[in-house]
Design a protein around this motif. Sequence first.
Motif, PDB file in Angstrom:
ATOM      1  N   ILE A  53      -4.499 -32.748 -27.644  1.00  0.00           N
ATOM      2  CA  ILE A  53      -5.715 -33.412 -28.096  1.00  0.00           C
ATOM      3  C   ILE A  53      -6.594 -33.714 -26.890  1.00  0.00           C
ATOM      4  O   ILE A  53      -6.172 -34.401 -25.952  1.00  0.00           O
ATOM      5  N   LEU A  54      -7.834 -33.201 -26.906  1.00  0.00           N
ATOM      6  CA  LEU A  54      -8.816 -33.508 -25.871  1.00  0.00           C
ATOM      7  C   LEU A  54      -9.840 -34.471 -26.463  1.00  0.00           C
ATOM      8  O   LEU A  54     -10.485 -34.155 -27.472  1.00  0.00           O
ATOM      9  N   VAL A  55      -9.991 -35.642 -25.853  1.00  0.00           N
ATOM     10  CA  VAL A  55     -10.911 -36.666 -26.355  1.00  0.00           C
ATOM     11  C   VAL A  55     -12.058 -36.815 -25.355  1.00  0.00           C
ATOM     12  O   VAL A  55     -11.850 -37.251 -24.218  1.00  0.00           O
ATOM     13  N   PHE A  56     -13.260 -36.451 -25.781  1.00  0.00           N
ATOM     14  CA  PHE A  56     -14.429 -36.465 -24.910  1.00  0.00           C
ATOM     15  C   PHE A  56     -15.269 -37.723 -25.149  1.00  0.00           C
ATOM     16  O   PHE A  56     -15.238 -38.295 -26.247  1.00  0.00           O
ATOM     17  N   PRO A  57     -16.031 -38.149 -24.150  1.00  0.00           N
ATOM     18  CA  PRO A  57     -16.840 -39.363 -24.309  1.00  0.00           C
ATOM     19  C   PRO A  57     -18.048 -39.176 -25.213  1.00  0.00           C
ATOM     20  O   PRO A  57     -18.611 -40.152 -25.699  1.00  0.00           O
ATOM     21  N   LYS A  58     -18.457 -37.927 -25.422  1.00  0.00           N
ATOM     22  CA  LYS A  58     -19.614 -37.632 -26.263  1.00  0.00           C
ATOM     23  C   LYS A  58     -19.272 -36.511 -27.237  1.00  0.00           C
ATOM     24  O   LYS A  58     -18.304 -35.768 -27.039  1.00  0.00           O
ATOM     25  N   PRO A  59     -20.053 -36.337 -28.310  1.00  0.00           N
ATOM     26  CA  PRO A  59     -19.785 -35.263 -29.271  1.00  0.00           C
ATOM     27  C   PRO A  59     -19.786 -33.882 -28.620  1.00  0.00           C
ATOM     28  O   PRO A  59     -20.547 -33.624 -27.684  1.00  0.00           O
ATOM     29  N   ILE A  60     -18.941 -33.018 -29.141  1.00  0.00           N
ATOM     30  CA  ILE A  60     -18.839 -31.649 -28.636  1.00  0.00           C
ATOM     31  C   ILE A  60     -19.964 -30.815 -29.234  1.00  0.00           C
ATOM     32  O   ILE A  60     -20.136 -30.768 -30.452  1.00  0.00           O
ATOM     33  N   LYS A  61     -20.717 -30.156 -28.367  1.00  0.00           N
ATOM     34  CA  LYS A  61     -21.805 -29.293 -28.828  1.00  0.00           C
ATOM     35  C   LYS A  61     -21.270 -27.903 -29.143  1.00  0.00           C
ATOM     36  O   LYS A  61     -21.559 -27.324 -30.176  1.00  0.00           O
ATOM     37  N   VAL A  81     -13.549 -34.853 -30.549  1.00  0.00           N
ATOM     38  CA  VAL A  81     -12.133 -34.511 -30.374  1.00  0.00           C
ATOM     39  C   VAL A  81     -11.933 -33.019 -30.626  1.00  0.00           C
ATOM     40  O   VAL A  81     -12.451 -32.474 -31.600  1.00  0.00           O
ATOM     41  N   LEU A  82     -11.169 -32.378 -29.739  1.00  0.00           N
ATOM     42  CA  LEU A  82     -10.845 -30.965 -29.883  1.00  0.00           C
ATOM     43  C   LEU A  82      -9.329 -30.809 -29.866  1.00  0.00           C
ATOM     44  O   LEU A  82      -8.652 -31.289 -28.953  1.00  0.00           O
ATOM     45  N   LYS A  83      -8.804 -30.147 -30.893  1.00  0.00           N
ATOM     46  CA  LYS A  83      -7.367 -29.874 -30.974  1.00  0.00           C
ATOM     47  C   LYS A  83      -7.102 -28.472 -30.422  1.00  0.00           C
ATOM     48  O   LYS A  83      -7.820 -27.527 -30.751  1.00  0.00           O
ATOM     49  N   VAL A  84      -6.072 -28.328 -29.601  1.00  0.00           N
ATOM     50  CA  VAL A  84      -5.796 -27.065 -28.930  1.00  0.00           C
ATOM     51  C   VAL A  84      -4.312 -26.731 -29.067  1.00  0.00           C
ATOM     52  O   VAL A  84      -3.440 -27.586 -28.865  1.00  0.00           O
ATOM     53  N   VAL A 115       7.171 -27.081 -23.034  1.00  0.00           N
ATOM     54  CA  VAL A 115       7.174 -28.543 -23.108  1.00  0.00           C
ATOM     55  C   VAL A 115       6.028 -29.070 -22.237  1.00  0.00           C
ATOM     56  O   VAL A 115       6.204 -29.310 -21.037  1.00  0.00           O
ATOM     57  N   PRO A 116       4.818 -29.249 -22.801  1.00  0.00           N
ATOM     58  CA  PRO A 116       3.687 -29.736 -22.007  1.00  0.00           C
ATOM     59  C   PRO A 116       3.963 -31.111 -21.407  1.00  0.00           C
ATOM     60  O   PRO A 116       4.661 -31.936 -22.007  1.00  0.00           O
ATOM     61  N   ALA A 117       3.410 -31.339 -20.220  1.00  0.00           N
ATOM     62  CA  ALA A 117       3.608 -32.623 -19.539  1.00  0.00           C
ATOM     63  C   ALA A 117       2.996 -33.770 -20.342  1.00  0.00           C
ATOM     64  O   ALA A 117       3.511 -34.883 -20.342  1.00  0.00           O
ATOM     65  N   LYS A 118       1.875 -33.510 -21.018  1.00  0.00           N
ATOM     66  CA  LYS A 118       1.271 -34.512 -21.890  1.00  0.00           C
ATOM     67  C   LYS A 118       0.521 -33.816 -23.002  1.00  0.00           C
ATOM     68  O   LYS A 118       0.194 -32.629 -22.903  1.00  0.00           O
ATOM     69  N   LEU A 119       0.231 -34.563 -24.065  1.00  0.00           N
ATOM     70  CA  LEU A 119      -0.419 -33.983 -25.237  1.00  0.00           C
ATOM     71  C   LEU A 119      -1.808 -34.573 -25.508  1.00  0.00           C
ATOM     72  O   LEU A 119      -2.590 -33.971 -26.234  1.00  0.00           O
TER      73      LEU A 119
END
Length: 288
Positions: A53-61, A81-84, A115-119
């Motif tokens: 999960i990538l959480v950005f401070p502003k909306p994704i264009k 938020v972008l799920k990858v 096994v990613p270090a963080k999600l």
Amino acid sequence: MCKGKLVRSAKLFIFLLLLYSCPTLAQHPISDGILAGAVSTENLEITTGQTSILVFPKPIKRHDRGSSQILTKTINGIDNVLKVKAEDSTMRKTNLTVFTTDGHIYSFQVDYSPVPAKLVYPILPDPRITIAPAPTIRLNEARIVEVADSIALTPGRWIGKHSKKSGGMQLHLTGIYLKDAVMFFQFSVSNHSPIPYNIDFTRFFIQDSQQGKKTINAEKEALPLLKRIAPMDQVDSGKKVILVVAFDKFTIADRKVFTAQVYEKNGDRHLTMKLKGKVFLKAKPVSP
């Protein structure tokens, strides 16, 4: 002559040494954005069985994947938020670039890890690098209403795109118009059944034209500036109504489609039409 060359070479060496040792240009986590003068990255590890999960401070264009082996999805109603995920374990190292509405660019080097270090990645902006937005002159709200009402009264011409019939109902694209960075779509909703049709609501979104079995069905909502239905939102038997929808001017890639949906109130005769990007090239300018 040789001595002069040696002096210049020494000066160049000292300049480069200072440049790459300077703290302001040293490598910096990409979670802080992109730096002026240097692009540094943080590895983004993704896997198949878990979602990062990538959480950005502003909306994704918009975002750009370096490989189709990266699966991405935005979340309806949560535009920052972008799920990858990874398509499979054979994914090679690639990149992902995300553009947000405040003009920031975020770039990631993406690699597969079982096994990613963080999600979860909270992303912070770096104020030192932005994209200066291109100046646009858009119609004000009153003018958008005026142009939409005028288009609703303009005789449309079917330009080859329509939905499948559903219970005697059909949606046709009858025109695309452009005025000062605002794009107007003109649709007709036709009733070939004996039962009146009441429009409940409409929905518009952009998605990939083809979806594989393992591909995340990413949909990006297209929010209208204005919607007009003339003469009313009820389509009687043997009649049609005109639907005009205004958006900020946009285009789509060849691999994507723009989808328009009309839903029936207290019924299931829902209508869906998909438009490819080349249809947008049929847009006509609106005269002053």
